[in-house]
Design an enzyme around this catalytic site. Structure first.
Site, PDB file in Angstrom:
ATOM      1  N   ASP A  46     106.640   4.962 -15.408  1.00 23.19           N
ATOM      2  CA  ASP A  46     106.190   3.584 -14.856  1.00 23.19           C
ATOM      3  C   ASP A  46     105.236   3.431 -13.801  1.00 23.19           C
ATOM      4  O   ASP A  46     105.481   3.880 -12.862  1.00 23.19           O
ATOM      5  CB  ASP A  46     107.381   2.839 -14.487  1.00 23.19           C
ATOM      6  CG  ASP A  46     106.960   1.512 -14.065  1.00 23.19           C
ATOM      7  OD1 ASP A  46     106.892   0.687 -14.836  1.00 23.19           O
ATOM      8  OD2 ASP A  46     107.098   1.227 -12.898  1.00 23.19           O
ATOM      9  N   LYS A  80     100.215  -1.522 -14.695  1.00 23.49           N
ATOM     10  CA  LYS A  80      99.923  -2.763 -14.425  1.00 23.49           C
ATOM     11  C   LYS A  80      98.761  -3.286 -13.749  1.00 23.49           C
ATOM     12  O   LYS A  80      98.207  -2.645 -13.378  1.00 23.49           O
ATOM     13  CB  LYS A  80     101.169  -3.209 -13.209  1.00 23.49           C
ATOM     14  CG  LYS A  80     102.646  -2.540 -13.441  1.00 23.49           C
ATOM     15  CD  LYS A  80     103.475  -2.744 -12.451  1.00 23.49           C
ATOM     16  CE  LYS A  80     104.905  -1.835 -12.827  1.00 23.49           C
ATOM     17  NZ  LYS A  80     104.879  -0.707 -12.667  1.00 23.49           N
ATOM     18  N   HIS A 113     101.240  -7.691 -12.485  1.00 24.62           N
ATOM     19  CA  HIS A 113     102.071  -7.090 -11.605  1.00 24.62           C
ATOM     20  C   HIS A 113     102.648  -8.095 -10.619  1.00 24.62           C
ATOM     21  O   HIS A 113     103.850  -7.853 -10.418  1.00 24.62           O
ATOM     22  CB  HIS A 113     101.072  -5.899 -10.618  1.00 24.62           C
ATOM     23  CG  HIS A 113     102.089  -4.954  -9.779  1.00 24.62           C
ATOM     24  ND1 HIS A 113     101.589  -3.956  -9.595  1.00 24.62           N
ATOM     25  CD2 HIS A 113     103.413  -5.039  -9.481  1.00 24.62           C
ATOM     26  CE1 HIS A 113     102.395  -3.232  -8.962  1.00 24.62           C
ATOM     27  NE2 HIS A 113     103.489  -4.038  -8.994  1.00 24.62           N
TER      28      HIS A 113
END
Length: 328
Positions: A46, A80, A113
Site C-alpha cells: 500500500d 494514491k 487520497h
C-alpha cells in the site's frame, strides 16, 4: 504459516487481506523492507505519492521480481493520487509518475487520497508536493483548487480504460461523498480506504460499503500506535493494553497486535499495518490461522470512541495554518 483470507468486494475484486502499509517507511530502508516483506509472504503493498518513497519501494519490487521470488501478477500494488493533481489534465501524468517510480506497467488499485483539491504544483518544482503551496511564504498555507470530485473521478476512469490501472477507488470519504460519487460514476469505486480500528469502528460506513459492493481497507489498524511518534496521539491511548484485547491475546496465544489485525480481517476489511521493526513483518502477516469468538469481537468493537487520529480538520490548521475539515 496460514495466510489470512482474501478480501472480496461483491465478487468484483480479491485483495490479500493483510498488506504492508508504506506510510512513514524511511527512504533509506524502504527497498530492503519491501524485499524482506515479499520474502516472508506479503503480496499486498500500500503506497502513495505523498509517502515520498515510491522510487525505493519500486527498487524493492524490482529486486524481488529479478530474483524470481515473485512475478508482477503475484503482487497487489495500490497507490494514491495526491491532492494537487485532482484536475483532469493532471491525473494521468501523476499516475504515470507513480508507475515510473514504482517500476511497474500498471497499478492494481489507484485511489483518490483525500477529498481535498489543492492548487497544482509542477513535478519539477517539488515532488512530492505535500500540503503547502509555497513552503517559503511568510505564512505558508494550503491553497485550494476549484475541482469537483466528479472531474477527478472521470479522469480516474480514463486510467482504467488506458490500462494504466485495473481498479480505482477513494480514501477518506464519508457516506455522503460516496453517495454523490456513485451517482456520477461510470466505473464504480472498487475500494474505500479509511482510518478504522476499535477506537473508530465506523459501523455505518462499513455497512454502506458492504451493501454497495465496495471493498474496505482499514489504515492505521493499530489506532493510536501510528500517531504517537508524530505527536497526534499519546502512549496512554494505546489499544494494545485494553483488557478486551489483552484477554483475547491470552486466550489465543497471540500478540495484541495480531488480535487487532484479526479483528479487522474478521470484520471483512483488508488491513495495511506499517511496522518500523522488520521482525514484526511476519507476526503481522500471521493472522490467518486463528479466529476471535463472537464475544471477543463484540468486546473489542465496544472500545469504539469515534476517536479519529488522522483528521485534516485538526492537523491541517496546526501544521499548515489552514482550517480544512472533511468530517463533521
Amino acid at each position: 504459516m496460514s495466510l489470512p483470507p482474501l478480501l472480496s468486494a461483491a465478487g468484483r475484486i480479491e485483495v490479500p487481506a493483510v498488506g504492508l502499509g508504506l506510510w512513514k517507511l524511511p527512504l533509506a530502508h524502504a527497498a530492503d523492507r519491501v524485499e524482506h516483506a515479499i520474502d516472508v509472504g506479503y503480496r499486498h503493498l500500500d503506497s502513495a505519492c505523498d509517502y515520498g518513497n515510491e522510487t525505493a519501494v519500486g527498487e524493492g519490487i524490482r529486486r524481488s521480481i529479478a530474483a524470481g521470488k515473485v512475478k508482477r501478477d503475484d503482487l497487489w500494488i495500490t497507490s494514491k493520487l495526491w491532492n494537487t493533481y485532482h484536475a483532469r489534465e493532471h491525473v494521468r501524468p501523476a499516475c504515470e509518475r507513480t508507475l515510473r517510480d514504482l517500476g511497474v506497467d500498471y497499478l492494481d488499485l489507484y485511489l483518490i487520497h483525500f477529498p481535498i483539491a489543492l492548487r497544482y504544483v509542477p513535478f519539477e518544482e517539488r515532488y512530492p508536493p505535500e500540503w503547502l503551496f509555497d513552503p517559503q511564504a511568510e505564512k505558508p498555507r494550503m491553497e485550494f483548487a476549484r475541482v469537483s470530485i466528479s472531474e477527478t473521478w472521470h479522469a480516474m476512469e480514463d486510467l482504467v480504460r488506458a490500462g494504466l490501472v485495473r481498479n480505482i477507488g477513494i480514501c477518506n470519504f464519508n457516506t455522503s461523498l460516496l453517495r454523490d460519487l456513485l451517482n456520477v460514476a461510470t466505473i464504480r469505486p472498487a475500494m474505500l480506504q479509511v482510518e478504522m480500528h476499535p477506537s473508530l469502528t465506523q459501523e455505518k460506513l462499513l455497512r454502506f460499503c458492504r451493501e454497495e459492493g465496495i471493498g474496505v481497507t482499514a489504515f492505521s489498524p493499530f489506532g493510536p500506535a501510528s500517531y504517537v511518534s508524530i505527536g497526534m496521539a499519546k502512549p496512554e491511548d494505546s489499544l494494545f493494553t485494553r483488557p478486551a484485547v489483552q484477554a483475547a491475546a491470552k486466550r489465543t496465544g497471540r500478540s495484541p497486535a495480531q488480535v487487532l489485525l484479526r479483528w479487522g480481517v474478521q470484520r471483512g476489511t483488508a488491513v495495511v499495518p506499517m511496522t518500523s521493526r522488520p521482525e514484526r513483518l511476519l507476526e503481522n502477516l500471521s493472522v490467518g490461522d486463528f479466529e476471535l469468538t463472537a464475544e471477543e469481537m463484540s468486546a473489542i468493537g465496544a472500545l469504539n470512541e469515534n476517536r479519529r487520529f488522522n483528521d485534516p480538520g485538526e492537523f491541517a490548521e496546526a501544521a499548515f495554518n489552514t482550517f480544512c475539515p472533511i468530517y463533521d
